[in-house]
Scaffold this active site. Structure first.
Site, PDB file in Angstrom:
ATOM      1  N   LEU A 136     -10.574  -9.605   1.158  1.00  0.00           N
ATOM      2  CA  LEU A 136     -11.347  -9.020  -0.190  1.00  0.00           C
ATOM      3  C   LEU A 136     -10.153  -8.755  -1.268  1.00  0.00           C
ATOM      4  CD1 LEU A 136     -14.004  -6.825   1.485  1.00  0.00           C
ATOM      5  CD2 LEU A 136     -14.547  -9.228   0.341  1.00  0.00           C
ATOM      6  N   SER A 137     -10.569  -8.591  -2.409  1.00  0.00           N
ATOM      7  CA  SER A 137      -9.655  -8.185  -3.413  1.00  0.00           C
ATOM      8  C   SER A 137      -8.979  -6.841  -3.188  1.00  0.00           C
ATOM      9  CB  SER A 137     -10.386  -7.991  -4.970  1.00  0.00           C
ATOM     10  OG  SER A 137     -11.251  -7.195  -4.604  1.00  0.00           O
ATOM     11  N   GLU A 138      -9.350  -5.936  -2.333  1.00  0.00           N
ATOM     12  CA  GLU A 138      -8.834  -4.681  -1.945  1.00  0.00           C
ATOM     13  C   GLU A 138      -9.290  -4.101  -0.605  1.00  0.00           C
ATOM     14  OE1 GLU A 138      -6.381  -3.369  -3.470  1.00  0.00           O
ATOM     15  OE2 GLU A 138      -6.649  -4.269  -5.722  1.00  0.00           O
ATOM     16  N   THR A 139      -8.425  -3.691   0.220  1.00  0.00           N
ATOM     17  CA  THR A 139      -8.915  -2.837   1.346  1.00  0.00           C
ATOM     18  C   THR A 139      -8.236  -1.497   1.149  1.00  0.00           C
ATOM     19  OG1 THR A 139      -9.183  -4.710   2.823  1.00  0.00           O
ATOM     20  CG2 THR A 139      -8.713  -2.537   3.969  1.00  0.00           C
ATOM     21  N   HIS A 154     -12.233   0.456  -7.835  1.00  0.00           N
ATOM     22  CA  HIS A 154     -13.235   0.091  -7.169  1.00  0.00           C
ATOM     23  C   HIS A 154     -12.960   0.472  -5.671  1.00  0.00           C
ATOM     24  CE1 HIS A 154     -11.336  -3.759  -5.712  1.00  0.00           C
ATOM     25  NE2 HIS A 154     -12.607  -3.576  -4.911  1.00  0.00           N
TER      26      HIS A 154
END
Length: 295
Positions: A50-53, A85
């Site tokens: 994903l774009s961020e963890t 986010h």
């Protein structure tokens, strides 16, 4: 002997319904995993892709009615110093725990200092984040401006007039003329890797039917960080909020509605506190998945 596991939660941030907004993975590390290396955390983030963890470690609270956590963010490729986010997603997960239901405020210790998340009063379910506003700088030379215009036009396939460019940390902000359909355009994200910034914000005052009250829209591209286009980027709004507040003569303290016009899309309510140099952003977040990761 069974393999060690980590519990994870997937949250769609800046969204009120599933399958919109920006998904982030949130992992509260148990005591036995507090010592996981940065390399291991990066491998986990790459696995989720994903774009961020977000990785959280509980810390002792310094004030009543507040929970405190250490917080780090990883894309599939790098650790980043700030992420909106995934912070909103982290707050949603914590506020859903028995301990989190008893408090109204969270403090996160991060590479960008102490960040605060609060429950928004009134029963909307929204969460407010308090982030540092970015300092905007103009480009120094006409050659730099020409390069930006060339790259943006190449990414859009031509027909784009650039109205303004600012830089702020690892972000570059590019305002395009509202005659360009930024929301509907097919953009070649790889073109933006030619610019020496980790993330490129393309923004416009063009109206959007998805949120008629929005004062501006944006899209964010970060191919250098392993993210072609980020669905919704809270940290980018630390740049966008002061920029558009000044460009549109919006008084500091007023609520600004905004829309990030990616395919998934997301909505933010923004307040620029000019005197303190902070941006307060409010949004919803929806849990879509929970599970176990086997290490």
């Amino acid at each position: 002997m069974s393999n060690p596991t980590l519990l994870y939660t997937i949250v769609d941030a800046f969204a009120s319904t599933p399958f919109s907004g920006n998904p982030a993975c949130v992992i509260i590390l148990p005591p036995a995993r507090h010592s996981l290396s940065s390399e291991a955390l990066l491998q986990i983030a790459a696995e989720f892709n994903l774009s961020e963890t977000a990785f959280l470690i509980p810390e002792p609270s310094t004030s009543p009615g507040t929970l405190r956590y250490g917080l780090r963010w990883f894309t599939p490729a790098v650790e980043v110093p700030l992420c909106g986010h995934a912070t909103l997603a982290s707050a949603r997960v914590i506020f859903s725990t028995p301990e989190g239901q008893q408090v109204d405020m969270l403090e996160f210790e991060t590479l960008s200092g102490t960040l605060v998340a609060k429950k928004v009063p009134g029963g909307s379910g929204k969460i407010e984040l308090d982030f540092p506003a970015s300092t905007l700088e103009e480009l120094a030379s006409a050659d730099e401006l020409a390069q930006v215009s060339e790259v943006v036009s190449a990414a859009a396939g031509g027909g784009v007039s650039v109205r303004g460019v600012r830089k702020a940390g690892f972000f570059m902000l590019v305002e395009v003329d509202p005659s360009f359909d930024l929301e509907g355009a097919v953009m070649d994200a790889t073109s933006f890797s030619k610019l020496p910034f980790d993330a490129i914000i393309v923004t416009s005052s063009r109206p959007t039917s998805f949120r008629p009250g929005a004062r501006f829209i944006s899209r964010v591209f970060a191919p250098r960080s392993g993210v072609a286009e980020d669905p919704v980027t809270g940290s980018a709004h630390c740049v966008l909020t002061p920029y558009w507040s000044q460009a549109l003569n919006i008084p500091p303290g007023d609520v600004i509605e905004a829309r990030q016009a990616s395919k998934r899309g997301g909505d933010l309510d923004l307040i620029w506190d000019k005197e303190s140099g902070r941006v307060r952003m409010q949004g919803s977040a929806v849990v879509t998945m929970r599970g176990e990761l086997y290490l």
